[in-house]
Design an enzyme around this catalytic site. Structure first.
Site, PDB file in Angstrom:
ATOM      1  N   GLU A  54       0.843  -1.192   0.000  1.00 56.51           N
ATOM      2  CA  GLU A  54       0.000   0.000   0.000  1.00 56.51           C
ATOM      3  C   GLU A  54       0.881   1.247   0.000  1.00 56.51           C
ATOM      4  O   GLU A  54       2.061   1.194   0.375  1.00 56.51           O
ATOM      5  CB  GLU A  54      -0.873  -0.035   1.271  1.00 56.51           C
ATOM      6  CG  GLU A  54      -1.854   1.104   1.391  1.00 56.51           C
ATOM      7  CD  GLU A  54      -2.889   0.880   2.501  1.00 56.51           C
ATOM      8  OE1 GLU A  54      -2.753  -0.088   3.271  1.00 56.51           O
ATOM      9  OE2 GLU A  54      -3.835   1.689   2.572  1.00 56.51           O
ATOM     10  N   ASN A 201     -12.394  -1.484  -0.884  1.00 48.32           N
ATOM     11  CA  ASN A 201     -11.655  -2.103   0.216  1.00 48.32           C
ATOM     12  C   ASN A 201     -12.295  -1.693   1.540  1.00 48.32           C
ATOM     13  O   ASN A 201     -12.591  -0.515   1.757  1.00 48.32           O
ATOM     14  CB  ASN A 201     -10.198  -1.617   0.207  1.00 48.32           C
ATOM     15  CG  ASN A 201      -9.461  -1.981   1.492  1.00 48.32           C
ATOM     16  OD1 ASN A 201      -9.089  -3.137   1.691  1.00 48.32           O
ATOM     17  ND2 ASN A 201      -9.275  -1.012   2.380  1.00 48.32           N
ATOM     18  N   GLU A 202     -12.488  -2.652   2.405  1.00 46.12           N
ATOM     19  CA  GLU A 202     -13.034  -2.391   3.750  1.00 46.12           C
ATOM     20  C   GLU A 202     -14.158  -1.350   3.684  1.00 46.12           C
ATOM     21  O   GLU A 202     -14.135  -0.341   4.394  1.00 46.12           O
ATOM     22  CB  GLU A 202     -11.919  -1.977   4.726  1.00 46.12           C
ATOM     23  CG  GLU A 202     -10.938  -3.114   4.975  1.00 46.12           C
ATOM     24  CD  GLU A 202     -10.008  -2.943   6.176  1.00 46.12           C
ATOM     25  OE1 GLU A 202     -10.012  -1.873   6.805  1.00 46.12           O
ATOM     26  OE2 GLU A 202      -9.287  -3.915   6.480  1.00 46.12           O
ATOM     27  N   TYR A 269      -6.433  -9.535  11.155  1.00 50.10           N
ATOM     28  CA  TYR A 269      -5.091  -9.266  11.697  1.00 50.10           C
ATOM     29  C   TYR A 269      -4.958  -9.900  13.074  1.00 50.10           C
ATOM     30  O   TYR A 269      -5.918  -9.904  13.861  1.00 50.10           O
ATOM     31  CB  TYR A 269      -4.866  -7.751  11.813  1.00 50.10           C
ATOM     32  CG  TYR A 269      -4.596  -7.096  10.466  1.00 50.10           C
ATOM     33  CD1 TYR A 269      -3.335  -7.146   9.888  1.00 50.10           C
ATOM     34  CD2 TYR A 269      -5.612  -6.444   9.772  1.00 50.10           C
ATOM     35  CE1 TYR A 269      -3.085  -6.561   8.655  1.00 50.10           C
ATOM     36  CE2 TYR A 269      -5.373  -5.844   8.540  1.00 50.10           C
ATOM     37  CZ  TYR A 269      -4.107  -5.913   7.985  1.00 50.10           C
ATOM     38  OH  TYR A 269      -3.855  -5.331   6.765  1.00 50.10           O
ATOM     39  N   GLU A 325      -5.930  -9.431   3.305  1.00 50.59           N
ATOM     40  CA  GLU A 325      -5.109  -8.769   4.331  1.00 50.59           C
ATOM     41  C   GLU A 325      -5.060  -9.670   5.550  1.00 50.59           C
ATOM     42  O   GLU A 325      -6.107 -10.024   6.117  1.00 50.59           O
ATOM     43  CB  GLU A 325      -5.679  -7.395   4.713  1.00 50.59           C
ATOM     44  CG  GLU A 325      -5.498  -6.365   3.626  1.00 50.59           C
ATOM     45  CD  GLU A 325      -5.880  -4.948   4.048  1.00 50.59           C
ATOM     46  OE1 GLU A 325      -5.731  -4.602   5.239  1.00 50.59           O
ATOM     47  OE2 GLU A 325      -6.337  -4.193   3.168  1.00 50.59           O
ATOM     48  N   GLN A 374       2.371  -6.162   5.252  1.00 55.79           N
ATOM     49  CA  GLN A 374       2.557  -5.704   3.898  1.00 55.79           C
ATOM     50  C   GLN A 374       4.014  -5.941   3.492  1.00 55.79           C
ATOM     51  O   GLN A 374       4.886  -5.913   4.358  1.00 55.79           O
ATOM     52  CB  GLN A 374       2.219  -4.230   3.791  1.00 55.79           C
ATOM     53  CG  GLN A 374       0.776  -3.904   4.136  1.00 55.79           C
ATOM     54  CD  GLN A 374       0.371  -2.501   3.673  1.00 55.79           C
ATOM     55  OE1 GLN A 374       1.118  -1.795   3.016  1.00 55.79           O
ATOM     56  NE2 GLN A 374      -0.832  -2.108   4.050  1.00 55.79           N
TER      57      GLN A 374
HETATM   58  O1  AHR Z   1      -2.835  -2.852   6.163  1.00 51.91           O
HETATM   59  C1  AHR Z   1      -3.127  -1.680   6.818  1.00 51.91           C
HETATM   60  C2  AHR Z   1      -4.611  -1.322   6.758  1.00 51.91           C
HETATM   61  O2  AHR Z   1      -5.349  -2.283   7.422  1.00 51.91           O
HETATM   62  C3  AHR Z   1      -5.217  -1.282   5.385  1.00 51.91           C
HETATM   63  O3  AHR Z   1      -5.021  -0.070   4.749  1.00 51.91           O
HETATM   64  C4  AHR Z   1      -6.666  -1.482   5.663  1.00 51.91           C
HETATM   65  O4  AHR Z   1      -7.347  -2.096   4.597  1.00 51.91           O
HETATM   66  C5  AHR Z   1      -6.664  -2.307   6.933  1.00 51.91           C
HETATM   67  O5  AHR Z   1      -7.514  -1.788   7.891  1.00 51.91           O
END
Ligand code: AHR
Length: 523
Positions: A54, A201-202, A269, A325, A374
């Site tokens: 990103e 995205n999101e 995450y 992600e 990332q």
């Molecule tokens: O990876 C960092 C962020 O995490 C991304 O921009 C977003 O899609 C997610 O919340």
């Protein structure tokens, strides 16, 4: 002490397994590992090993793109060291430009003469100047150098249908059209190959704070104008999927997108504690470690439960699950810009990567792509850079070890586990594994021992197989071990000698905090 163990040779995967109460024995239990090459489950898409870059912190700028004029060795602005390392690791696909950045990105800002490109503030990530020097042409140049597939994420949150439609036309159309003409004027005569395209995205959060029902309608509208311009070349469309355990989102979107979307994304995450206090990437104790790996294992539940909803609403399996992600998210390194999400990477991260990739392999029938967040200098990065220096993290080594699984056939495999790794609200088996076979019949099995304190013993039996050669390699260390700029090779993959070949399998002893790859050839 009797252990009875049998395999269904027809490959139906019926495992009859009756063991005595091994748990109660002192010492380390010999766990049973069964690999059944007769049970061929699905192709493990290479794109499960995908990455995500990103416009965030030092991921693209500094980490990958330094510009043609840089003293750091580069080809057309791309760091030679980083590109070479990513190729060696077997990068199959790279997602860009976000993330949250994607829903604020206007692609026309990043084309044309460098001097004319707009300078603006990156409002999401650190409030720094985004000069748009890395845009569509630079991205496809990077993809060319990496030799991997493209995954571009479009803007639904603050963009328009027309803007998305024209971007796709610009990237892919070979005929006579305003966007094709503009691309040619900017130096790219031929269109690029766009394998995947994300429609937002999101969108439940930074991409517009929508609800699932509303987004699904928006997806259908935007997606209508994402055209397949070239005969025989379908652009694979990814709809925005849920945030971790938001099963309602999956249900709402899956009621409306099958037949239009090819994939539904999932973001998860591993945050050891909470978003205000995530925990340090390097300063942690055993309790923090156990929480992290056991929470990472929740990916198994997530993939399974979202898949169940998808199976109910899309029994023909037209829509894949795309985990675009995932990875660890810790507090930023002290002294760095909080918006840059820069964290170091230890053996704990390697364990998270290894167990998660095994989970994805195991669900290869539904998981088509996954993208760790990332690639360079951000979150669970495979590479860190400082000026002209580069470090390959423990996570990098896991990806490189596992690249043999790409495009193999997932085969049946089962491992007993007498121990678990626990936190208050989570529990993971001590070992997590997957096995695959390539087109030459070579079997690859990757086994993680995520316990930071307990070794593990396994006795492996491979159905209908006479083992001729066995090779094994290991990544292991103390849970805190890391590679950094003063000691870049502290954590490395090494040959593994804790294994003994048997006529139909092997016996191995895995040290704590380790991942082992077994490569098996038959007579
Ligand atoms: O990876 C960092 C962020 O995490 C991304 O921009 C977003 O899609 C997610 O919340």
């Amino acid at each position: 002490l009797i252990c009875f163990f049998s395999i269904d040779k027809a490959g139906g995967g019926v495992l009859s397994f009756l063991c005595n109460k091994i748990l109660s024995l002192p010492g380390v239990v010999m766990e049973k590992y069964l690999i059944n090459p007769n049970q061929r489950i699905a192709t493990i898409s290479k794109d499960i090993y995908g990455h995500f870059s990103e416009h965030l912190g030092r991921c693209i700028y500094d980490g990958i793109f330094v510009g043609k004029g840089s003293k750091i060795p580069n080809v057309n602005g791309m760091r030679t060291d980083v590109v070479t390392a990513l190729k060696d690791m077997g990068i199959p696909v790279l997602r860009w430009p976000g993330g949250c950045f994607a829903d604020e990105y206007h692609w026309t800002d990043g084309i044309g003469e460098q001097k004319d490109r707009k300078k603006m503030i990156n409002t999401h990530w650190g409030g720094v100047v985004e000069d748009n020097s890395f845009g569509t042409h630079e991205y496809f140049e990077l993809i060319r150098q990496l030799g991997c597939d493209a995954y571009v994420n479009g803007n639904v949150g603050s963009g328009s249908v027309r803007e998305m439609n024209e971007w796709v036309e610009y990237m892919t159309f070979d005929g006579v059209s305003p966007m094709a003409a503009l691309r040619k004027k900017n130096g790219a005569d031929k269109p690029w190959k766009l394998r995947y395209f994300g429609v937002g995205n999101e969108n439940w959060g930074c991409g517009g704070h929508m609800n699932g029902d509303y987004y699904a309608d928006e997806f259908r509208r935007y997606n209508t104008y994402v055209r397949d311009y070239n005969a025989g070349e379908h652009i694979y469309r990814v709809a925005c999927g849920p945030n971790a355990f938001d099963f309602k989102w999956t249900e709402q979107v899956m009621r409306k997108v099958p037949g239009q979307a090819d994939g539904l994304s999932l973001h998860y995450y591993t945050v050891p504690y909470n978003w205000d206090h995530k925990g340090s990437a390097t300063e942690f104790n055993l309790k923090d470690y156990d929480r992290t790996v056991a929470k990472a294992y929740r990916m198994e539940e997530l993939v399974r439960r979202h898949t169940e909803i998808m199976n109910a609403l899309d029994p023909q399996k037209r829509v894949d699950l795309i985990v675009d992600e995932w990875g660890t998210w810790f507090d930023v390194e002290p002294g760095t810009n909080p918006g840059f999400l820069y964290q170091l990477n230890t053996m704990r991260d390697a364990m998270v990567a290894a167990l998660t990739l095994n989970i994805f392999n195991k669900h290869a029938d539904r998981v088509q792509m996954a993208n760790i967040a990332q690639t360079v200098n951000v979150l669970q990065a495979v590479i860190l850079t400082e000026g002209d220096k580069m470090v390959l993290t423990p996570t990098y080594h896991v990806f490189k070890m596992y690249k043999d699984h790409q495009q193999n056939t997932l085969i049946g495999s089962y491992l007993t586990n007498s121990n678990t790794v626990e936190c208050e609200e989570c529990s993971a088996p001590q070992m997590i594994e997957s096995a695959s076979v390539d087109k030459n019949g070579t079997i690859y099995a990757t086994v993680t021992n995520i316990s930071a304190t307990k070794k593990a013993k396994i006795k492996c039996q491979i159905a209908d197989t006479k083992v001729s050669t066995l090779r094994a390699e290991i990544l292991t260390g103390d849970m805190h071990d890391k590679n950094d700029f003063s000691n870049p090779d502290a954590v490395q993959v090494r040959p593994f000698d804790g294994v003994r070949k048997l006529s139909d399998g092997f016996v191995a002893e895995l040290p704590p905090c380790s991942v082992v790859k077994f490569v098996i050839n038959e007579k």
